[in-house]
Design an enzyme around this catalytic site. Structure first.
Site, mmCIF file in Angstrom:
data_model
loop_
_atom_site.group_PDB
_atom_site.id
_atom_site.type_symbol
_atom_site.label_atom_id
_atom_site.label_comp_id
_atom_site.label_asym_id
_atom_site.label_seq_id
_atom_site.Cartn_x
_atom_site.Cartn_y
_atom_site.Cartn_z
ATOM 1 N N LYS A 98 46.581 47.396 49.990
ATOM 2 C CA LYS A 98 46.826 46.444 48.934
ATOM 3 C C LYS A 98 47.296 47.167 47.579
ATOM 4 O O LYS A 98 46.279 47.948 46.953
ATOM 5 C CB LYS A 98 46.551 45.204 48.869
ATOM 6 C CG LYS A 98 45.573 44.745 47.651
ATOM 7 C CD LYS A 98 45.457 43.845 47.309
ATOM 8 C CE LYS A 98 44.324 43.213 46.428
ATOM 9 N NZ LYS A 98 44.395 43.806 44.913
ATOM 10 N N HIS A 190 43.923 37.471 48.080
ATOM 11 C CA HIS A 190 42.637 37.476 48.290
ATOM 12 C C HIS A 190 42.594 35.255 48.712
ATOM 13 O O HIS A 190 41.857 35.119 49.938
ATOM 14 C CB HIS A 190 41.556 37.146 46.745
ATOM 15 C CG HIS A 190 41.830 39.201 46.937
ATOM 16 N ND1 HIS A 190 42.023 39.934 47.895
ATOM 17 C CD2 HIS A 190 41.469 39.842 46.007
ATOM 18 C CE1 HIS A 190 41.811 40.891 47.621
ATOM 19 N NE2 HIS A 190 41.154 41.061 45.924
#
Length: 411
Positions: A98, A190
């Site tokens: 990411k 997350h």
């Protein structure tokens, strides 16, 4: 390269000099330009020499780990595809770190570049939280223990809170962070992945696509976020002046509205989770390092125990891996005095084995070609469809970003 120095490796490998030396003998450094296709051709030549000298490989495989800014993504992908793919029946796999864009449009742009050069089975979009032991254990906890599954719904669950806290600020990465913020950096990936694992239905099998199909179903059911259910803030300087606030970092614009703390409430509009709030909270410069899932159950019904504290199931992801249940019990002695206690299943007290680091596990899974711990393209697409609208509202000033002194954050 600094992390491949002998002192750092000795700390990881517990002082085993032979293991450190053997590992370093396999580490090589190659320098080239991201936007120069011939640099990737030179890299391929270097790899071919080393592959030819290896007695361990019949067909050499190549795994590329892309932890690079989105601005150079297209050049690197094109260079690898044109010049540096594996040869002689070896596989080529791409690990993509990411950020996967910063909104729906930029994600589509990046994803189209990747899809033009690599098939989905060659792509591994990494989210290291999916490699953490307790996150992996969520499916076992849910579907391998019959006592939990009947309670895992809106009839019994009052709320679900998913938290991420760090005790330090953005030191050393403020330039990156200010362009993305805590929501893009933590919540959209997350914490959302954990929400999917908590909220999804039982998959048909352990196959990667069966698991990811169920996560996508959850994402498709998440309603638009109400801005009244969003709180954002920044940490300020400590009262004594010893710790600088976010806006005092030289790499942060003085008028930045980028949040270092965010809380938002999500709702999964399906039969299982109707009207159950899923609260996600994340922030930097807080009072401790912690990541956990807290499932709070509804009050015990009257008439015997009005006003009792609610039962909770807590999954502690870090730093101390544990699962514990908060329940009511009678205190020993005469009378009927009640107290809330914890049934604690702590990993460090129950397992002697070393828990693999998240990245250690995930890179191993890439070598196996196992996708279940990685994010599929359509997952990210639906994730950005959820987050882009309220991120745009935040950036247009539809929600005030408040500031609190560091001491207040750390209470």
């Amino acid at each position: 390269r600094p992390y491949c120095t002998p002192p750092h490796l000795r700390a990881i490998m517990q002082g085993d000099e032979d293991v450190v030396a053997k590992f370093l003998s396999h580490v090589h450094y190659f320098s080239g330009a991201y936007n120069d296709v011939e640099s990737f051709g030179n890299l391929a030549q270097e790899l071919e020499v080393r592959e030819a000298n290896s007695s361990l490989l019949s067909a050499a495989n190549r795994m590329f780990y892309l932890a690079i800014p989105p601005s150079i993504f297209a050049d690197v992908i094109q260079g690898i595809d044109a010049k540096a793919r594996a040869v002689n029946d070896g596989w080529t796999r791409l690990i993509v770190e990411k950020p996967f864009g910063r909104d729906t449009d930029s994600f589509h742009e990046l994803n189209n570049v990747v899809a033009k050069h690599f098939n989905e089975h060659e792509i591994f979009r990494i989210d290291h939280y999916l490699g953490k032991e307790l996150v992996q254990n969520l499916m076992i906890l849910r579907f391998g223990n019959r006592i939990f599954e009947p309670l895992w719904n809106s009839n019994h669950v009052q709320s679900v809170t998913i938290s991420f806290k760090e005790p330090f600020g953005v030191e050393g990465r403020a330039g990156y962070f200010d362009n993305f913020g805590i929501i893009r950096d933590v919540m959209q990936n997350h914490l959302l992945q954990i929400l999917c694992l908590v909220g999804m239905e039982c998959p048909a099998s352990w196959a990667a696509d069966d698991i990811r199909d169920e996560k996508v179903k959850v994402l498709k059911c998440i309603r638009d976020v109400d801005m009244d259910d969003v709180v954002v803030g920044q940490y300020g300087a400590s009262a004594d002046g010893t710790k600088k606030g976010y806006l005092e970092d030289p790499d942060v614009p003085s008028d930045s509205k980028t949040p270092t703390f965010a809380m938002a409430v999500f709702h999964i509009d399906n039969a299982r989770w109707h009207n159950v709030p899923f609260m996600m909270k994340c922030g930097k410069a807080l009072n401790e390092r912690k990541a956990e899932v807290r499932i709070q159950f509804r009050h015990a019904p009257p008439p015997l125990f009005p006003g009792l504290a609610r039962n909770e199931l807590v999954i502690s992801v870090q730093p101390d891996e544990a699962v514990y249940v908060k329940l009511m019990t009678k205190q020993p002695g005469l009378g009927m005095k009640l107290d809330q206690k914890e049934l604690d299943f702590s990993y460090k007290h129950n397992f002697d084995e070393k828990t693999p680091e998240a990245y250690e596990r995930l890179i191993y899974e890439v070598t196996r070609g196992e996708h279940s711990l990685f994010v599929r393209g359509d997952e990210l697409d639906y994730a950005w469809q959820i987050f882009t609208p309220f991120l745009e509202k935040l950036e247009k000033g539809k929600k005030k970003c408040f500031t609190r002194p560091l001491a207040v954050w750390q209470r």
